[in-house]
Design an enzyme around this catalytic site. Structure first.
Site, PDB file in Angstrom:
ATOM      1  N   PHE A 439      -1.565   1.696  -5.723  1.00 48.75           N
ATOM      2  CA  PHE A 439      -1.806   2.370  -6.998  1.00 48.75           C
ATOM      3  C   PHE A 439      -3.178   2.025  -7.569  1.00 48.75           C
ATOM      4  CE2 PHE A 439       2.754   3.020  -6.802  1.00 48.75           C
ATOM      5  CZ  PHE A 439       2.866   4.306  -7.305  1.00 48.75           C
ATOM      6  N   HIS A 440      -3.669   0.806  -7.336  1.00 49.65           N
ATOM      7  CA  HIS A 440      -5.052   0.506  -7.747  1.00 49.65           C
ATOM      8  C   HIS A 440      -6.043   1.387  -7.002  1.00 49.65           C
ATOM      9  CE1 HIS A 440      -3.506  -3.107  -9.762  1.00 49.65           C
ATOM     10  NE2 HIS A 440      -4.685  -3.204 -10.331  1.00 49.65           N
ATOM     11  N   GLU A 441      -5.804   1.589  -5.728  1.00 48.64           N
ATOM     12  CA  GLU A 441      -6.694   2.443  -4.936  1.00 48.64           C
ATOM     13  C   GLU A 441      -6.647   3.888  -5.423  1.00 48.64           C
ATOM     14  OE1 GLU A 441      -9.461   3.507  -2.041  1.00 48.64           O
ATOM     15  OE2 GLU A 441      -8.821   1.509  -2.702  1.00 48.64           O
TER      16      GLU A 441
END
Length: 514
Positions: A439-441
């Site tokens: 999700f950070h990516e």
């Protein structure tokens, strides 16, 4: 009657004389200790006040009943208070802190010694650091403005004038239809119109659309970077809320069935599927669904106004730092993996300070101001959106304290379900970091339209850092070592490096496209 008063006066005089001599000798005895004196604290204000009052009472002539005057009593009380205060001060100076009294009575540590430093309050030093920080940075800001002028560009924040951000806004509004679809699925599951397998498939489809649809809209539209980040954050929040909603309702169905089997074999099971609960959950500052939440009694409108003013101020401060400091630094830098090593280190260190300021302002704006404003407007009672992560001794402890809504969601819907299915703790922790890395990516790579997996690698690199900081904490048994490692690796080196990597890759992609 006068004959009977005489012995009382004589007895009173004799008693007063004896009491006075006794108090004086008692004062002398209390002053004397094993070395001739006792600490000055043995004679306190109470002793002085009581002794003075005793002397005054003994020196007063006795009066028979009925001879008192109310006005004289009032004046006597007033004069007695003034004389008592004066006598108290005189006696305190007379018997306290004499030249022969001991000044050193017990063993003490210096406030900044290693044994006493953590037992002292350092609020004054903290205030000094804040004052110095404001003074130094104010000088740097003035110097920067005098040298480069105002560098703020509106195009970084939004591009609505060319209508490029409107598809993203429409996508954000369309995402709100997905919770309604999830509610209809749960309602049909409650009435047994759908099998459990069909419910799972429908929820997987709904949550997949919640992520893929915004990704496709951002990649297709030439929107601003910040608009794409906001849309991806909204999409990730909707996805996590829908997962929690589906998972919680599934668990309530399982519990209802098990209770019905225990009580009676052919009884109907029931659980509450309320649209009102879902609507409140979708706007509440939490990612974990439940039927009811702790609520506060009222809304503090003045408090909300003050917090909103702070939110505007710190958001503007973030924008100013980004435009005035971070953008010029990254624009005048080389790719950190393709240039000189010393030059790359110098750029990373130069970028670390303004990046740290932006990161701290972002944390304060989102987790303290915005979530508390939202909670106050919704009367949401549980305001533990973060803990004292700045005191984290390990990387693992930091991730468990800095973002409590996500941490609670991970523990409830990822970590413990893995443990209940027989997955080892280390693997369950790795899966939790894997989900976070994905999700950070998505939140960074999709708005940049560039998939280099720097954010993914940065989050997964936290796993060996967790092992390293845990080892150092156990080895040195000191809270300072792990805390310094956390600040160094996470805030000083990690984030500035990711900023430089993504910026230069985006610039290279745009250059090759032209």
């Amino acid at each position: 009657m006068p004959i009977m008063e005489l012995p009382e006066n004589q007895g009173a005089t004799a008693t007063a004389t004896a009491t006075a001599s006794g108090i004086k000798s008692d004062l002398i005895r209390r002053r004397r200790g094993g070395n001739g004196f006792e600490p000055a604290t043995a004679i306190n204000g109470d002793d002085v006040c009581s002794s003075d009052a005793g002397f005054e009472r003994m020196n007063e002539p006795s009066k028979s009943v009925g001879e008192s005057n109310p006005r004289e009593e009032v004046e006597a009380v007033a004069n007695g208070q003034e004389e008592s205060n004066t006598t108290e001060e005189t006696t305190a100076y007379k018997f306290s802190y004499r030249a022969s009294a001991p000044a050193h009575r017990r063993i003490r540590e210096s406030p900044l010694s290693s044994d006493a430093i953590f037992r002292q309050s350092h609020a004054g030093l903290f205030n000094l650091c804040v004052v110095v920080l404001i003074a130094v940075n104010s000088r740097l800001i003035i110097e920067n403005l005098m040298k480069y002028g105002l560098l703020i560009r509106a195009g970084f924040w939004f591009s609505s004038k060319s209508l490029r951000d409107w598809p993203l806004l429409m996508c954000c509004l369309i995402l709100q239809l997905l919770p309604v679809t999830a509610f209809l699925v749960e309602k049909m599951a409650q009435k047994r119109h759908l099998t459990e397998r069909a419910v799972v498939i429908l929820h997987i489809t709904i949550t997949t659309v919640a992520i893929l649809y915004p990704v496709l809209v951002i990649l297709k539209c030439d929107s601003a970077f910040l608009s794409g980040v906001i849309l991806m954050l909204v999409a990730c929040i909707v996805w996590m809320k829908l997962v929690s909603y589906a998972h919680t309702n599934h668990d309530m169905r399982v519990l209802a069935k098990s209770m019905d089997k225990v009580e009676t074999s052919d009884a109907d099971y029931s659980y509450d599927v309320s649209f009102k609960s879902l609507a409140y959950f979708m706007v509440a500052p939490t990612l974990c669904y439940q039927l009811s939440y702790p609520r506060t009694p009222c809304i503090r409108k003045g408090w909300v106004a003050r917090q909103f003013i702070k939110l505007v101020i710190f958001t503007g401060l973030m924008g100013f730092i980004i435009e005035q400091y971070i953008n010029p630094i990254v624009q005048n830098s080389q790719h950190p993996l393709k240039g000189n090593l010393l030059y790359a280190i110098e750029r990373v260190l130069k970028l670390s300070v303004p990046n740290l300021y932006v990161w701290l302002c972002m944390f304060y704006c989102i987790f303290h101001l915005w979530l508390n404003i939202l909670a106050e407007l919704l009367c949401f009672g549980d305001r533990e959106f973060y803990k004292d992560w700045w005191n984290a001794k390990t990387i693992d402890e930091y991730w468990r304290m800095w973002n409590m809504p996500v941490h609670k969601w991970m523990v409830r819907h990822i970590y413990f379900p893995c443990l209940r299915n027989g997955i080892p703790k280390a693997v369950a922790l790795l899966i939790a970091f894997l989900v976070s890395a994905v999700f950070h990516e998505l939140c960074i790579a999709v708005p940049c339209r560039l998939f280099k997996f720097w954010a993914f690698i940065g989050i997964m690199f936290q796993v060996p850092l967790v092992i390293l900081t845990n080892f150092l904490q156990n080895q040195f048994q000191s809270s300072m070592v792990g805390n310094m490692m956390f600040w160094c690796f996470f805030c000083i080196l990690g984030q500035p490096m990711c900023v430089l990597l993504y910026y230069h890759d985006v610039m290279n992609r745009k250059g090759s496209a032209h």
